[in-house]
Design an enzyme around this catalytic site. Structure first.
Site, short mmCIF file in Angstrom:
data_model
loop_
_atom_site.label_atom_id
_atom_site.label_comp_id
_atom_site.label_asym_id
_atom_site.label_seq_id
_atom_site.Cartn_x
_atom_site.Cartn_y
_atom_site.Cartn_z
N VAL A 309 0.84 -1.19 0.00
CA VAL A 309 0.00 0.00 0.00
C VAL A 309 0.88 1.25 0.00
O VAL A 309 2.05 1.21 0.38
CB VAL A 309 -0.95 0.02 1.22
CG1 VAL A 309 -1.75 -1.27 1.30
CG2 VAL A 309 -0.19 0.24 2.53
N SER A 310 0.29 2.36 -0.44
CA SER A 310 0.91 3.67 -0.40
C SER A 310 2.26 3.66 -1.11
O SER A 310 2.36 3.24 -2.25
CB SER A 310 1.03 4.14 1.06
OG SER A 310 1.35 5.50 1.14
N ASN A 311 3.33 4.08 -0.44
CA ASN A 311 4.64 4.06 -1.08
C ASN A 311 5.04 2.65 -1.52
O ASN A 311 5.67 2.46 -2.55
CB ASN A 311 5.72 4.59 -0.12
CG ASN A 311 5.70 6.09 -0.02
OD1 ASN A 311 4.91 6.77 -0.67
ND2 ASN A 311 6.55 6.65 0.82
N SER A 334 -2.81 -0.90 -3.18
CA SER A 334 -3.80 0.02 -2.64
C SER A 334 -3.18 1.39 -2.47
O SER A 334 -2.02 1.51 -2.06
CB SER A 334 -4.30 -0.50 -1.29
OG SER A 334 -5.21 0.38 -0.69
#
Length: 685
Positions: A309-311, A334
């Protein structure tokens, strides 16, 4: 490979055995460890990748006293807000640091309240019962790419690996977190599925050089003198003795931070770091966990899902774009921090709103805008909880500098919010943004990434910012207990563990940034913004290095994103990246699912005021992984791109249930379908 050491440890005995590796080609790798950890029989030899520095640390966890997923705490222990203790707070052991790191990282990424879904929708025990503890092996390595900064890679292999389809799931850390940063997300899903999980901190992580005490952290977290254990130190500042002495005299009690001050641009390698973690996972599996009759694990017989997720999600997308060896089979991510190149040939339209063409701005661009205007705009959201980031002084300062035209603080706050939303940052995030500001999220990202893109060492004091432990806002010596705890509880950017950003130019002397002036250090925010609007050639080159092309090599890809994401704006990341993939030949298997009433940091959903408004995006991330697995293993088709319209829990925040969380539908309604016709990406309301 000459001179490399492999360190083998068992959880039970803590015995350590080292062997020199003079030449491993054609021999059974790690034969000297066979009595401790290696299954019987001859082990087919894959050499360890050449980037491994200082060998491999190995632990075996029995799933009863300690485990891979919960650090021995079990599901209930992770839910306990009180962190596990250290026997000696100033000198915790590697095992104690690991357990606390798992506890901290789990709680930082998901809503740990039962009403929000912990223990019913997700969590260690969901789907497997008991305490949610998973037995298996953990292998920890430090990768060295020749620039002096270490990239931590970890491979977890559950005892259930090899039962059914063999698989690897990548789990690069979210944010700037350490190697356990994705334990609650891709880690949980992969371990429960019986997959090996390949983690990496992406060269960010918790590397802290205390320049006054001259201590650094090992890959396992313990603090040591900066000159010791060179093969285990995950970061040290690039200052020789004389330079460090001079810096300490001018700026006492400062800290160098791995992501910010490595003197490189770690983000430019994030995709490569993910591929390295997969490469190491294959080597570890063939060394320690060969298949029946010594069968090698290779991409042809192992399902590899790039995830996180994210980075970490952005890193997995970048890895897929650069996967020349065909290591990756599919992707499920995500809220990815992905910075797509700008393609002016298409626009983005949400519902009946005007088309938006100024999409695909970098995270640094959008975050420095929010960092500049956000403290003022927060005053336009009077009912938002956690609004400590609001600042009338910032509004007045922006007006004095000609950046706002309205008179009066409330009118200025409304205008500041209009500036933010006019930049393509969705109004759906407005309620969340003051909370992010109260935790200094935009400020800390802006400072950290500015240093990374400028390739600035700690001595640069870029935009007159520095990092320090503070007492009453003033830089102070980092206490041993606070230093020891950073590896476990740090998030990779300040503020964390009482380490804060310092305004070196504060009136009366350096002090904590936001409290340093009535306008929350407007000059610092303007300086950071100036690096985005008028970058140097080198800074612009660093931004170019992180751009994503959308060329995913024909791999199936699923992206989920919350519409209320106030950190990585959908109009500048997931939405245009999806459109970009659709303009790339052979990209028909890319899907984008946008979830209403979902933000970026699910952990905020536990707070009163947020619990009634937002649903866990984490739930849909796990659905995305399930869909990708079903596609790769069973040949099921991926549902079409769509908006998933959720239902908030509402007043009193009753326990979340199926009525709040409609599934990603294989047969989505026409008015929910996301469409791209080559010139416009249409996102339904």
């Amino acid at each position: 490979m000459t001179g490399m050491k492999i360190v083998c440890r068992t959880k039970r005995s803590r015995a350590i055995r080292s062997i020199s590796m003079i030449s491993l080609l054609g021999s059974a790798l790690l034969a000297g460890c066979a009595g401790l950890d290696t299954p019987g029989g001859d082990v087919p030899g894959y050499d360890l990748p050449g980037f491994v520095r200082g060998g491999i640390l190995h632990e075996r966890y029995d799933g009863r006293t300690d485990d891979l997923l919960t650090g021995g705490l079990g599901s209930a222990g992770l839910a306990n807000p009180s962190p596990p203790t250290f026997a000696d707070p100033s000198h915790p052991t590697a095992a104690e640091l690991r357990t606390r790191a798992i506890h901290a990282n789990y709680r930082a990424l998901v809503d740990m309240t039962p009403g929000g879904g912990y223990g019913t929708l997700y969590g260690p025990a969901v789907g497997i019962g008991g305490l949610g503890m998973i037995a298996g092996h953990e292998y920890l390595a430090l990768a060295d790419h020749g620039d002096g900064s270490g990239v931590t890679i970890m491979v977890q292999v559950p005892d259930s690996f090899g039962i059914g389809q063999t698989c690897i799931v990548t789990a690069p850390s979210s944010g700037s977190r350490g190697v356990y940063g994705a334990i609650a997300t891709a880690g949980e899903w992969g371990l429960k599925r019986g997959c090996a999980v390949a983690y990496t901190d992406k060269g960010t992580g918790i590397g802290v050089h205390d320049l006054s005490a001259d201590t650094v952290g090992l890959v396992t977290g313990e603090r040591v003198p900066a000159g010791s254990s060179p093969d285990r130190v995950n970061f040290r500042a690039g200052l020789d003795g004389a330079a460090r002495t001079a810096f300490n005299a001018a700026f006492p009690n400062r800290l160098a931070w791995k992501h910010a001050h490595s003197g490189g641009n770690p983000e430019s390698r994030w995709g490569r770091d993910v591929l390295d973690s997969i490469e190491l996972a294959f080597a570890i599996l063939n060394i320690h966990h060969p298949g029946p009759n010594g069968r090698r694990h290779v991409p042809a017989n192992t399902v590899v899902i790039a995830s996180s997720v994210s980075n970490g999600g952005g890193a997995s997308l970048r890895a897929t774009e650069t996967d020349l060896s065909g290591l990756i089979d599919g992707v499920a991510v995500s809220e990815p921090n992905v910075n797509p190149i700008h393609d002016p040939s298409f626009a983005i339209r949400q519902g009946g709103q005007p088309p938006f063409r100024s999409h695909s701005r970098s995270l640094y661009d959008t975050i420095t805008l929010v960092n500049l205007y956000g403290p003022c705009a927060a005053l336009a959201v009077p009912d938002a909880p956690l609004d400590a980031g609001a600042s009338a002084g910032r509004c007045e300062g922006l007006f004095r500098n000609g950046l706002l035209k309205s008179s009066g603080v409330q009118a200025q706050a409304a205008e500041a919010m209009e500036v933010i939303n006019g930049y393509g940052i969705l109004p759906e995030q407005n309620f969340l943004q003051p909370a992010y500001g109260s935790f200094s999220v935009p400020q800390s990202i802006a400072v950290t990434y500015a240093n990374a893109y400028a390739k600035a060492g700690v001595e640069r004091n870029l935009c007159d910012y520095s990092f320090a432990y503070a007492e009453k806002g003033i830089p102070a010596p980092l206490p041993p207990a606070a230093a020891a705890d950073l590896f476990a509880t740090g998030n990779g950017i300040p503020p964390t563990g009482k380490v804060v950003l310092i305004n070196n130019n504060a009136p009366g002397g350096p002090r904590e940034d936001r409290s340093s002036t009535l306008d929350q250090n407007l000059p610092g925010a303007l300086c950071l913004r100036g690096l985005a609007t008028n970058p140097s050639e080198g800074f612009r080159a660093s931004l170019d290095e992180i751009r994503a092309t959308g060329g995913l090599r024909g791999k199936p890809v699923v992206i989920v994103n919350g519409r209320a994401d106030g950190i990585i704006p959908p109009n500048h990341a997931s939405r245009p990246y999806y459109a970009l993939t659709q303009k790339t030949p052979g990209a028909g298997n890319v899907r984008y699912y946008e979830v209403t009433n979902a933000g970026h940091l699910d952990a905020f959903n536990a707070f009163p005021g947020f619990d009634a408004r937002y649903v866990p995006l984490h739930h849909y991330f796990f659905q995305a992984l399930d869909l990708m697995w079903d596609h790769l293993v069973n040949g099921a088709s991926l549902p079409p791109s769509q908006v998933v319209r959720t239902v908030p829990r509402g007043p009193g925040a009753p326990a979340i249930g199926p009525a709040n969380l409609p599934p990603i539908r294989r047969e989505a309604a026409e008015d929910a379908l996301i469409r791209f016709d080559g010139t416009e990406l249409s996102i339904p309301e």
